[in-house]
Scaffold this active site. Structure first.
Site, PDB file in Angstrom:
ATOM      1  N   ASN A  17       1.458   0.322   6.026  1.00 32.63           N
ATOM      2  CA  ASN A  17       1.704  -0.407   4.722  1.00 32.63           C
ATOM      3  C   ASN A  17       2.303  -1.805   5.197  1.00 32.63           C
ATOM      4  O   ASN A  17       3.221  -1.867   5.795  1.00 32.63           O
ATOM      5  CB  ASN A  17       2.650   0.549   3.866  1.00 32.63           C
ATOM      6  CG  ASN A  17       3.340  -0.555   2.723  1.00 32.63           C
ATOM      7  OD1 ASN A  17       2.574  -1.409   2.168  1.00 32.63           O
ATOM      8  ND2 ASN A  17       4.395  -0.134   2.370  1.00 32.63           N
ATOM      9  N   GLY A  18       1.925  -3.099   4.751  1.00 29.83           N
ATOM     10  CA  GLY A  18       2.392  -4.243   5.045  1.00 29.83           C
ATOM     11  C   GLY A  18       1.509  -5.195   5.371  1.00 29.83           C
ATOM     12  O   GLY A  18       0.298  -5.212   5.395  1.00 29.83           O
ATOM     13  N   GLU A  19       2.153  -6.247   5.806  1.00 28.74           N
ATOM     14  CA  GLU A  19       1.300  -7.338   6.439  1.00 28.74           C
ATOM     15  C   GLU A  19       1.986  -7.890   7.839  1.00 28.74           C
ATOM     16  O   GLU A  19       3.205  -7.791   8.088  1.00 28.74           O
ATOM     17  CB  GLU A  19       1.764  -8.717   5.448  1.00 28.74           C
ATOM     18  CG  GLU A  19       0.722  -8.892   4.395  1.00 28.74           C
ATOM     19  CD  GLU A  19       0.557  -7.990   3.425  1.00 28.74           C
ATOM     20  OE1 GLU A  19      -0.490  -7.115   3.707  1.00 28.74           O
ATOM     21  OE2 GLU A  19       1.517  -7.521   2.707  1.00 28.74           O
ATOM     22  N   ASP A  61      -5.225  -7.475   9.289  1.00 27.84           N
ATOM     23  CA  ASP A  61      -4.178  -7.836  10.139  1.00 27.84           C
ATOM     24  C   ASP A  61      -3.707  -6.870  10.846  1.00 27.84           C
ATOM     25  O   ASP A  61      -2.850  -6.903  11.778  1.00 27.84           O
ATOM     26  CB  ASP A  61      -2.909  -8.813   8.976  1.00 27.84           C
ATOM     27  CG  ASP A  61      -2.707  -7.767   8.039  1.00 27.84           C
ATOM     28  OD1 ASP A  61      -3.609  -7.078   7.210  1.00 27.84           O
ATOM     29  OD2 ASP A  61      -1.484  -7.658   7.617  1.00 27.84           O
ATOM     30  N   ARG A 112      -5.048   1.912  -0.701  1.00 29.85           N
ATOM     31  CA  ARG A 112      -4.906   0.240  -0.249  1.00 29.85           C
ATOM     32  C   ARG A 112      -4.705  -0.673  -1.502  1.00 29.85           C
ATOM     33  O   ARG A 112      -5.475  -0.618  -2.270  1.00 29.85           O
ATOM     34  CB  ARG A 112      -6.058   0.054   0.746  1.00 29.85           C
ATOM     35  CG  ARG A 112      -6.256  -1.545   1.160  1.00 29.85           C
ATOM     36  CD  ARG A 112      -7.370  -1.707   1.864  1.00 29.85           C
ATOM     37  NE  ARG A 112      -7.190  -2.945   2.560  1.00 29.85           N
ATOM     38  CZ  ARG A 112      -8.139  -3.891   3.023  1.00 29.85           C
ATOM     39  NH1 ARG A 112      -9.533  -3.423   2.583  1.00 29.85           N
ATOM     40  NH2 ARG A 112      -7.953  -4.871   3.322  1.00 29.85           N
ATOM     41  N   LEU A 113      -3.678  -1.407  -1.171  1.00 40.87           N
ATOM     42  CA  LEU A 113      -3.809  -2.679  -2.041  1.00 40.87           C
ATOM     43  C   LEU A 113      -4.450  -3.868  -1.203  1.00 40.87           C
ATOM     44  O   LEU A 113      -3.459  -4.137  -0.196  1.00 40.87           O
ATOM     45  CB  LEU A 113      -2.478  -3.025  -2.850  1.00 40.87           C
ATOM     46  CG  LEU A 113      -2.512  -4.418  -3.433  1.00 40.87           C
ATOM     47  CD1 LEU A 113      -3.012  -4.490  -4.636  1.00 40.87           C
ATOM     48  CD2 LEU A 113      -0.784  -4.811  -3.498  1.00 40.87           C
ATOM     49  N   ALA A 114      -5.441  -4.182  -1.254  1.00 44.63           N
ATOM     50  CA  ALA A 114      -6.202  -5.085  -0.292  1.00 44.63           C
ATOM     51  C   ALA A 114      -5.519  -6.621  -0.231  1.00 44.63           C
ATOM     52  O   ALA A 114      -5.541  -7.135  -1.224  1.00 44.63           O
ATOM     53  CB  ALA A 114      -7.514  -5.154  -0.553  1.00 44.63           C
ATOM     54  N   ILE A 115      -5.207  -7.054   0.883  1.00 50.00           N
ATOM     55  CA  ILE A 115      -4.546  -8.269   1.100  1.00 50.00           C
ATOM     56  C   ILE A 115      -5.362  -9.247   2.127  1.00 50.00           C
ATOM     57  O   ILE A 115      -5.937 -10.301   1.545  1.00 50.00           O
ATOM     58  CB  ILE A 115      -3.112  -8.337   1.694  1.00 50.00           C
ATOM     59  CG1 ILE A 115      -2.294  -7.091   0.765  1.00 50.00           C
ATOM     60  CG2 ILE A 115      -2.350  -9.818   1.815  1.00 50.00           C
ATOM     61  CD1 ILE A 115      -2.142  -7.797  -0.675  1.00 50.00           C
ATOM     62  N   CYS A 163       0.765  -1.103  -0.091  1.00 51.43           N
ATOM     63  CA  CYS A 163       0.015  -0.074  -0.097  1.00 51.43           C
ATOM     64  C   CYS A 163       0.864   1.333   0.107  1.00 51.43           C
ATOM     65  O   CYS A 163       2.099   1.121   0.116  1.00 51.43           O
ATOM     66  CB  CYS A 163      -0.819  -0.020   1.290  1.00 51.43           C
ATOM     67  SG  CYS A 163      -1.911  -1.389   1.548  1.00 51.43           S
TER      68      CYS A 163
HETATM   69  N1  LIG Z   1      -0.858  -3.935   0.643  1.00 53.65           N
HETATM   70  C1  LIG Z   1      -1.046  -3.712   2.038  1.00 53.65           C
HETATM   71  O1  LIG Z   1       0.139  -2.990   2.423  1.00 53.65           O
HETATM   72  C2  LIG Z   1      -1.984  -4.433   2.820  1.00 53.65           C
HETATM   73  C3  LIG Z   1      -2.277  -3.750   3.852  1.00 53.65           C
HETATM   74  C4  LIG Z   1      -3.095  -4.512   4.875  1.00 53.65           C
HETATM   75  N2  LIG Z   1      -2.266  -5.732   5.213  1.00 53.65           N
HETATM   76  C5  LIG Z   1      -4.433  -5.059   4.174  1.00 53.65           C
HETATM   77  O2  LIG Z   1      -4.546  -6.290   3.963  1.00 53.65           O
HETATM   78  O3  LIG Z   1      -5.116  -4.583   3.673  1.00 53.65           O
END
Ligand SMILES: NC(=O)CC[C@H](N)C(=O)O
Length: 269
Positions: free
Chosen positions: A75-77, A98, A50-53, A2
């Protein structure tokens, strides 16, 4: 990945400034096409592309604690978020993201919770009760992060330099494994592994230990509710595992439910 952008402690809380922050945040749009969010509290702004994960349906950011006094853009997991939720039994989570644990961990443990996170991350957390904030970047800097300072003393944070270089009189790379706290006014290292010391390790090299660690690292990174985050990783892992131990090992791994879902979705794509 993100895109995060934040302006903290700015003397300008006008509509024009808000529009400027939105403009700058849009420069990071390529990092996250699924959602754009902006939260403003006085002269502090937290934005998110946001890039939704995880939890694509309700994990949009910024995220908040229960009474919305603490707000966070990440940003991140966070790989161990389920485990961390169990350590917060009195907290109510609004989303399955998360990253939702971060505001709650701060509420419970204060600034020193960062080393409880297992993941790759960079985040900005604002505590609106006293307008203090913290910024942190993962242990080895997998996620990118920059910090800058405005002429009015404001602190600017961005996943990419293009989010802050035009508006700051001074900017630099935010160092990996560090935490910036507005209360102490400076950066400190939060990541202090034992191997940072000069001593030469005495434990002999063990390929089995290495292989197990590698497999664990692969498996925890398969965490996703979408195809977005781990696709490049998936493309390389079966070959790597095959190289390690032949097809048998890959097949055993692929019987695990998360891997199965992942592979069937991968085939559909
Ligand atoms: N791409 C990201 O950084 C994802 C942020 C967060 N983990 C989500 O799922 O939205």
């Amino acid at each position: 990945m993100c895109g995060i952008l934040a302006v903290l402690g700015c003397s300008d809380d006008s509509q024009a400034k808000r529009v400027r922050v939105l403009e700058l945040s849009r420069r990071l749009r390529h990092r996250g096409p699924d959602w754009s969010g902006l939260y403003q509290h006085g002269g502090s702004y937290l934005s998110h592309q946001r890039l939704a994960i995880i939890d694509p349906a309700s994990g949009d950011q910024p995220l908040f604690n229960e009474d919305q006094a603490i707000v966070v853009t990440v940003n991140g997991e966070i790989y161990n978020h389920e485990e961390l939720r169990k350590r917060l039994p009195n907290h109510k989570f609004r989303t399955g993201s998360d990253c939702d644990v971060i505001a709650h961990l701060y509420e419970e443990y204060g600034e020193n919770f960062v080393d409880m996170l297992d993941g790759m991350f960079s985040f900005v957390l604002l505590d609106t009760r006293d307008n203090s904030f913290i910024v942190a970047r993962d242990a080895i800097g997998i996620t990118p992060l920059y910090i800058g300072w405005g002429l009015d003393g404001s602190v600017w944070i961005s996943s990419e330099l293009k989010g802050l270089n035009d508006d700051c009189e001074h900017f630099e790379c935010f160092p990996p494994g560090h935490l910036y706290s507005s209360k102490s006014g400076g950066l400190r290292r939060w990541y202090n592994p034992p191997w940072f010391c000069e001593a030469i390790p005495s434990t002999p090299y063990d390929p089995l230990v290495l292989r197990n660690a590698f497999e664990k690292a692969v498996i925890k990174r398969l965490m996703t509710d979408t195809m977005g985050g781990t696709t490049p990783f998936l493309l390389c892992w079966p070959r790597e595992l095959t190289r390690f131990e032949g097809c048998t090992r890959s097949c055993r791994l692929s019987r695990e439910p998360s891997t199965m879902n992942f592979i069937s979705r991968f085939r559909m794509v």
